[in-house]
Write a protein that holds these residues in place. Structure first.
Motif, PDB file in Angstrom:
ATOM      1  N   HIS A   1       1.137  -0.854   0.002  1.00 20.00           N
ATOM      2  CA  HIS A   1      -0.158  -0.079   0.333  1.00 20.00           C
ATOM      3  C   HIS A   1       0.923   1.447  -0.291  1.00 20.00           C
ATOM      4  N   PRO A   2       0.646   2.674  -1.274  1.00 17.35           N
ATOM      5  CA  PRO A   2       1.248   3.626  -0.538  1.00 17.35           C
ATOM      6  C   PRO A   2       1.423   4.102   0.411  1.00 17.35           C
ATOM      7  N   PHE A   3       2.856   5.297   0.973  1.00 19.22           N
ATOM      8  CA  PHE A   3       2.847   5.366   2.782  1.00 19.22           C
ATOM      9  C   PHE A   3       1.747   6.979   2.020  1.00 19.22           C
ATOM     10  N   PRO A   4       0.799   6.745   3.631  1.00 19.86           N
ATOM     11  CA  PRO A   4      -0.210   8.205   3.129  1.00 19.86           C
ATOM     12  C   PRO A   4       0.448   9.255   3.224  1.00 19.86           C
TER      13      PRO A   4
ATOM     14  N   GLY B   1       4.091  11.412   2.413  1.00 23.14           N
ATOM     15  CA  GLY B   1       5.640  11.868   2.949  1.00 23.14           C
ATOM     16  C   GLY B   1       6.790  11.226   2.637  1.00 23.14           C
ATOM     17  N   ILE B   2       7.922  11.136   4.613  1.00 19.44           N
ATOM     18  CA  ILE B   2       8.815  10.359   3.939  1.00 19.44           C
ATOM     19  C   ILE B   2       8.926   8.931   4.708  1.00 19.44           C
ATOM     20  N   HIS B   3       9.301   8.409   3.330  1.00 21.69           N
ATOM     21  CA  HIS B   3       8.723   6.661   4.691  1.00 21.69           C
ATOM     22  C   HIS B   3       9.180   6.426   5.499  1.00 21.69           C
ATOM     23  N   PRO B   4       8.990   5.332   6.529  1.00 21.11           N
ATOM     24  CA  PRO B   4       9.474   5.339   7.145  1.00 21.11           C
ATOM     25  C   PRO B   4      11.287   4.702   6.871  1.00 21.11           C
ATOM     26  N   LEU B   5      11.266   4.231   5.899  1.00 21.17           N
ATOM     27  CA  LEU B   5      11.902   2.946   5.408  1.00 21.17           C
ATOM     28  C   LEU B   5      14.006   4.212   5.344  1.00 21.17           C
ATOM     29  N   THR B   6      13.085   4.946   4.698  1.00 17.11           N
ATOM     30  CA  THR B   6      13.985   6.039   4.887  1.00 17.11           C
ATOM     31  C   THR B   6      14.502   6.548   5.427  1.00 17.11           C
TER      32      THR B   6
ATOM     33  N   SER C   1      15.857   2.427  -5.355  1.00 16.11           N
ATOM     34  CA  SER C   1      15.906   1.824  -6.311  1.00 16.11           C
ATOM     35  C   SER C   1      14.697   0.951  -5.198  1.00 16.11           C
ATOM     36  N   ASN C   2      14.196   0.899  -4.247  1.00 10.83           N
ATOM     37  CA  ASN C   2      13.626   0.493  -3.345  1.00 10.83           C
ATOM     38  C   ASN C   2      12.215   1.467  -3.717  1.00 10.83           C
ATOM     39  N   LEU C   3      12.968   3.214  -3.271  1.00 12.70           N
ATOM     40  CA  LEU C   3      11.563   4.003  -3.172  1.00 12.70           C
ATOM     41  C   LEU C   3      10.683   4.497  -4.584  1.00 12.70           C
ATOM     42  N   VAL C   4      11.642   4.011  -5.384  1.00 15.33           N
ATOM     43  CA  VAL C   4      10.825   4.248  -6.912  1.00 15.33           C
ATOM     44  C   VAL C   4       9.992   3.614  -6.903  1.00 15.33           C
ATOM     45  N   ASP C   5       9.806   1.867  -6.492  1.00 15.74           N
ATOM     46  CA  ASP C   5       9.751   0.977  -6.890  1.00 15.74           C
ATOM     47  C   ASP C   5       8.153   1.263  -5.566  1.00 15.74           C
ATOM     48  N   LYS C   6       8.041   1.799  -4.722  1.00 15.30           N
ATOM     49  CA  LYS C   6       6.860   2.855  -3.585  1.00 15.30           C
ATOM     50  C   LYS C   6       5.803   3.287  -4.463  1.00 15.30           C
ATOM     51  N   SER C   7       6.367   4.524  -5.333  1.00 15.53           N
ATOM     52  CA  SER C   7       5.369   5.497  -5.736  1.00 15.53           C
ATOM     53  C   SER C   7       5.008   5.289  -6.461  1.00 15.53           C
ATOM     54  N   LYS C   8       5.691   4.228  -7.461  1.00 17.21           N
ATOM     55  CA  LYS C   8       4.594   3.035  -8.945  1.00 17.21           C
ATOM     56  C   LYS C   8       2.974   2.862  -7.706  1.00 17.21           C
ATOM     57  N   LEU C   9       3.130   3.103  -6.463  1.00 15.85           N
ATOM     58  CA  LEU C   9       1.959   2.216  -6.157  1.00 15.85           C
ATOM     59  C   LEU C   9       0.877   3.617  -5.543  1.00 15.85           C
ATOM     60  N   TYR C  10       1.171   4.985  -6.068  1.00 15.28           N
ATOM     61  CA  TYR C  10      -0.130   5.466  -5.863  1.00 15.28           C
ATOM     62  C   TYR C  10      -0.157   6.080  -7.188  1.00 15.28           C
ATOM     63  N   LYS C  11      -1.385   6.309  -7.478  1.00 18.28           N
ATOM     64  CA  LYS C  11      -1.972   5.918  -8.663  1.00 18.28           C
ATOM     65  C   LYS C  11      -2.552   7.720  -9.314  1.00 18.28           C
ATOM     66  N   ASP C  12      -2.471   8.498  -8.457  1.00 19.54           N
ATOM     67  CA  ASP C  12      -1.896   9.743  -8.991  1.00 19.54           C
ATOM     68  C   ASP C  12      -0.655  10.484  -9.543  1.00 19.54           C
ATOM     69  N   ASP C  13      -0.170   9.981 -10.390  1.00 19.28           N
ATOM     70  CA  ASP C  13       1.232  10.581 -10.675  1.00 19.28           C
ATOM     71  C   ASP C  13       1.475  12.147 -10.434  1.00 19.28           C
ATOM     72  N   PRO C  14       1.673  12.774  -9.956  1.00 13.30           N
ATOM     73  CA  PRO C  14       2.007  14.378  -9.229  1.00 13.30           C
ATOM     74  C   PRO C  14       2.098  13.825  -7.547  1.00 13.30           C
ATOM     75  N   LEU C  15       1.233  12.837  -7.472  1.00 11.91           N
ATOM     76  CA  LEU C  15       1.720  12.273  -5.985  1.00 11.91           C
ATOM     77  C   LEU C  15       3.097  11.845  -5.766  1.00 11.91           C
ATOM     78  N   GLN C  16       3.447  10.594  -7.125  1.00 14.27           N
ATOM     79  CA  GLN C  16       4.726  10.137  -7.216  1.00 14.27           C
ATOM     80  C   GLN C  16       5.467  11.244  -7.501  1.00 14.27           C
ATOM     81  N   TYR C  17       5.891  12.186  -7.626  1.00 12.71           N
ATOM     82  CA  TYR C  17       6.869  12.688  -7.541  1.00 12.71           C
ATOM     83  C   TYR C  17       7.469  13.629  -6.350  1.00 12.71           C
ATOM     84  N   ILE C  18       5.880  13.703  -5.521  1.00 10.89           N
ATOM     85  CA  ILE C  18       6.132  14.439  -4.484  1.00 10.89           C
ATOM     86  C   ILE C  18       6.579  13.325  -3.176  1.00 10.89           C
TER      87      ILE C  18
END
Length: 629
Positions: free
Chosen positions: A391-394, A397-402, A463-480
Motif C-alpha cells: 500500500h502507498p505511504f499516506p 511523506g517521508i517513508h519510515p524506511l528512508t 530503487s526501493n523508493l521508486v518501486d514504492k512511488s509506483k503504488l500511487y495512482k496519482d502521478d503528481p503524488l509519485q513526484y511529491i
C-alpha cells in the motif's frame, strides 16, 4: 625406651666390665692395658654425647609444651584471634612457629626406633593441624570482614545512556533521538585501567603472616582454597551489583530484543569495569599477598577470576551466535569495540600459562564478533532491497524506511574506523561512486570501504523508493513522494558526518534529482490547470473561468491532504506554484477584464495566492473553511 636411654645402659654396663678388668691389671700385657684405656676414653665421649641427646629431646619436648597451651587455648574459644588484638595474633603465630621448629628438630630422627621422638612428633603434628584449621578460619573471617566495595560510580545507575532501538519493521525513528544516541557510550570508550583497594590495606600484613606460616607448614593448598573461595564470591557479588545475570546460551537466544539490548548495554559496562578496575585491583591484591610464591600467585588469581570472566564471555558468544538482524548491528559494534579495546589488557592480566584458557576464549569471542558483524552489515542492504510494500505511504511523506536507513547510516559513521577495518575485504557494487579529486580529505573518505558500502546502500534505497512511488495512482503524488524522500536523504548527508563519506558531488546530483521531481510535479499538476485559461478559439471566457475554478478546487481538495514535512521545501514548492499560477491568472483576468463578469470570476489572484499556502500540510481542507471565507 628412647635410644639415648638404651645407649646410657650400654655405656654403664661396659664401664662396669672395665672396672672388673682393672683388678687383673697386673697380669695384663701392655698392649691389652693400652686397649682398655682407649675403650675407657671412647666410653667417656659416648657418655657425654648420650647425655647431650637426652637433654636435646628434653629441650624439644619443653619447646612443644610451651607452644601447646596457646594452641589449645583457642581450640574451643569462639572469639577470633585477630579480633582480640595484635598481641594475641602475634603470640599464636609464634606458637605455631615453635611447633614447626619442633618438627624440624626431629627431622633425620628414625621415629620408628625412637619412641620418645615419635611421641613428640605425633603431638606436634596434632597441634599443627589444630593451628592450621584455626588459621583457615581466621583467614576467611579477615577476608570477609575487611572486604571493601567499589565506589557507587561504577554501579548501573551511572552507566552510559541508552541507545536507540531499531526494530525489524523499519518503523519511524525520531531524528532528535538518533542524533543524541551515543554520547555516553562513545565517550566512555577512552576510560583507563586503575586499581582500588578490594581489602582494607591494614590487614594485608596479617594475611601475609598467615600465608607465610601455612606455606612453611605445607598447608599452602588449604590457604589457597580459602583465599580463592572468598575472593571468587566477592567478584560474583560485584557482578550481581552490576546487575549481571548468569544466562545460558539458550536463555540469551530467547530474550526479546528490547530486553537483550538492555542486557548488552549492561554487559559492555560490566566488561570495562570488571577488567579495567576490578581484575586489575584483584591482581594487585594477589601480588601483594602471594607475590613471593611464584605460580601459586597466578593460579589463585586465575581461579578467582575464571568463573566470572567465562560467564561474561559466554554471554557475548551467545549474542554473536544469534540471528544476524540489522537492528543488532549497532549493539554488536559496541560489543566489538569494547572487546577490542580490552584485549590487550586481558593479555596482560592473564599473561601466565595459567591464564591461557581465558586469553583463548577472549580472542575466540573477538573473532566471532567480527564474523557476525560483517554478516549482519551485509544483510542490512539485503533487508532494504527486499522490504516490500503493498500500500502507498499516506500523504506522500517521508517513508519510515528512508528515516530508518538514513538515521542508521548516520549512526554508523560513529564507527567509521571499525567498519572500514571489518569491510576492507568485502566486495560492493560501487558503480554510483562519485569522488571530487580537488578535495584530498573527501577523496580519502569517499574511497574508504564504509563510504562505498553506504553509497551502495543509498542506491538500493532509491530503487526501493521508486518501486514504492509506483503504488500511487496519482502521478503528481509519485513526484511529491520521491521529492520528499530524496530531499530528506540529501539533508541527512549534508548535516552529518555522511558528507565526508558521500562527497559534495553526490549532494549536488541528488539535489538535482529532488528538484527534477519538483519540476515534474509542477508540470503534471499545474500545467493542465493553467492550460484551461488559454484561448483555444472555441471555449468562451465564462467556460474558461469555470474550468479553471473547477480544476483549481480539485487540486486543492486533493493536495491539501498531501504532506511535505520539511517547512522550507514546502514553502519553496508553494512559491514555485504561485510563480507559475498567479501571473498566468492575473494576465488572464487583466486581459479580459472588460469581457468577463465579476460573477464568473470565483477567485481573485490574492485569493488563489492565499489558498496555495494550504497545500501539502497533510490535513484535508474544504474551500468553505478556507481563509477567504
Amino acid at each position: 625406651m628412647p635410644t639415648y636411654e638404651v645407649e646410657e645402659h650400654i655405656v654403664a654396663a661396659t664401664k662396669h666390665i672395665l672396672k672388673a678388668l682393672e683388678a687383673c691389671e697386673d697380669r695384663m700385657s701392655d698392649d691389652f692395658k693400652r686397649a682398655i684405656k682407649d675403650i675407657d676414653s671412647h666410653l667417656s665421649t659416648m657418655e657425654i654425647m648420650t647425655k647431650s641427646k637426652g637433654r636435646e629431646f628434653m629441650d624439644i619436648e619443653e619447646q612443644l609444651k610451651c607452644a601447646e597451651p596457646k594452641i589449645l587455648q583457642w581450640k574451643s574459644n569462639p572469639s577470633l584471634i585477630w579480633d582480640s588484638g595484635p598481641m594475641e595474633a602475634k603470640e599464636y603465630l609464634q606458637a605455631v612457629n615453635q611447633i614447626l621448629m619442633v618438627r624440624e628438630s626431629l627431622e633425620g630422627v628414625l621415629l620408628s626406633k625412637n619412641g620418645k621422638a615419635r611421641d613428640i612428633s605425633f603431638r606436634a603434628q596434632c597441634l599443627l593441624q589444630l593451628g592450621m584449621s584455626r588459621l583457615e578460619e581466621e583467614l576467611g573471617h579477615i577476608l570477609v570482614q575487611h572486604k571493601k566495595y567499589i565506589d557507587s560510580e561504577y554501579l548501573p545507575s551511572h552507566s552510559p545512556s541508552s541507545v536507540v532501538i531499531y526494530d525489524e519493521s523499519f518503523s519511524s525513528v525520531e531524528d532528535a533521538i538518533a542524533e543524541e544516541t551515543f554520547l555516553g557510550d562513545r565517550n566512555d570508550r577512552e576510560s583507563v585501567a586503575y586499581t582500588v583497594d578490594l581489602i582494607d590495606p591494614h590487614v594485608i600484613p596479617h594475611i601475609k603472616s598467615i600465608v607465610h606460616v601455612m606455606s612453611a607448614s605445607n598447608y599452602i593448598r588449604e590457604f589457597c582454597e580459602v583465599f580463592i573461595s572468598n575472593r571468587r564470591d566477592a567478584l560474583y557479588e560485584y557482578l550481581s551489583n552490576l546487575e549481571i545475570e548468569k544466562f545460558s546460551i539458550e536463555d540469551v537466544l530467547k530474550l526479546e530484543w528490547d530486553c537483550l539490548n538492555s542486557e548488552i548495554k549492561k554487559w559492555i559496562w560490566a566488561m570495562k569495569i570488571i577488567i579495567r578496575v576490578y581484575l586489575t585491583s584483584e591482581k594487585r591484591l594477589c601480588d601483594q599477598i602471594l607475590g613471593d610464591y611464584g605460580s601459586v600467585n597466578s593460579f589463585c588469581f586465575v581461579e578467582i577470576s575464571k568463573g566470572s570472566i567465562l560467564c561474561l564471555l559466554n554471554f557475548g558468544q551467545a549474542v554473536a551466535m544469534g540471528p544476524r538482524k540489522p537492528e543488532k548491528l549497532v549493539c554488536l559494534l559496541n560489543m566489538y569495540e569494547a572487546v577490542t579495546d580490552l584485549h590487550l589488557e586481558i593479555d596482560g592480566i592473564f599473561s601466565e600459562d595459567e591464564g591461557s584458557l581465558i586469553r583463548i576464549e577472549f580472542h575466540e569471542l573477538l573473532q566471532r564478533l567480527v564474523d557476525t558483524l560483517t554478516g549482519t552489515f551485509l544483510k542490512f542492504r539485503n533487508a532494504i532491497s527486499s522490504y516490500a510494500s503493498t500500500h502507498p505511504f499516506p500523504g506522500g511523506g517521508i517513508h519510515p524506511l528512508t528515516k530508518y536507513v538514513m538515521n542508521y547510516m548516520t549512526l554508523l559513521t560513529e564507527y567509521c574506523d571499525t567498519l572500514n577495518l571489518l569491510l576492507k575485504d568485502e566486495e560492493v557494487d560501487d558503480s554510483n561512486a562519485v569522488i571530487e579529486l580537488e578535495n584530498r580529505e573527501e577523496v580519502s573518505s569517499s574511497c574508504c570501504p564504509l563510504a562505498r558500502h553506504l553509497r551502495s546502500i543509498t542506491s538500493t534505497l532509491e530503487s526501493n523508493l521508486v518501486d514504492k512511488s509506483k503504488l500511487y495512482k496519482d502521478d503528481p503524488l509519485q513526484y511529491i513522494f520521491l521529492m520528499n524522500n530524496m530531499h530528506y536523504m540529501v539533508q541527512k548527508v549534508k548535516n552529518s558526518k555522511l558528507r565526508l563519506l558521500f562527497g559534495d558531488e553526490w549532494i549536488r546530483r541528488h539535489n538535482g534529482k529532488f528538484q527534477q521531481h519538483a519540476t515534474s510535479y509542477m508540470r503534471t499538476t499545474w500545467g493542465s490547470v493553467v492550460s484551461t485559461l488559454r484561448d483555444d478559439g472555441r471555449t468562451s471566457l465564462k467556460e474558461r473561468c469555470r474550468r479553471f475554478s473547477n480544476a483549481f478546487e480539485e487540486v486543492y481538495k486533493i493536495q491539501t491532504r498531501w504532506l511535505i514535512p520539511d517547512q522550507q521545501l514546502r514553502e519553496d514548492l508553494q512559491i514555485s506554484t504561485s510563480q507559475k499560477v498567479i501571473p498566468a491568472y492575473r494576465n488572464f483576468i487583466g486581459n479580459n477584464n472588460n469581457n468577463v463578469s465579476e460573477r464568473h470570476v470565483k477567485y481573485t489572484a490574492d485569493d488563489l495566492e492565499e489558498l496555495l499556502l494550504d497545500l501539502f500540510v497533510g490535513s484535508p481542507r474544504s474551500l468553505r473553511n478556507s481563509r477567504r471565507r
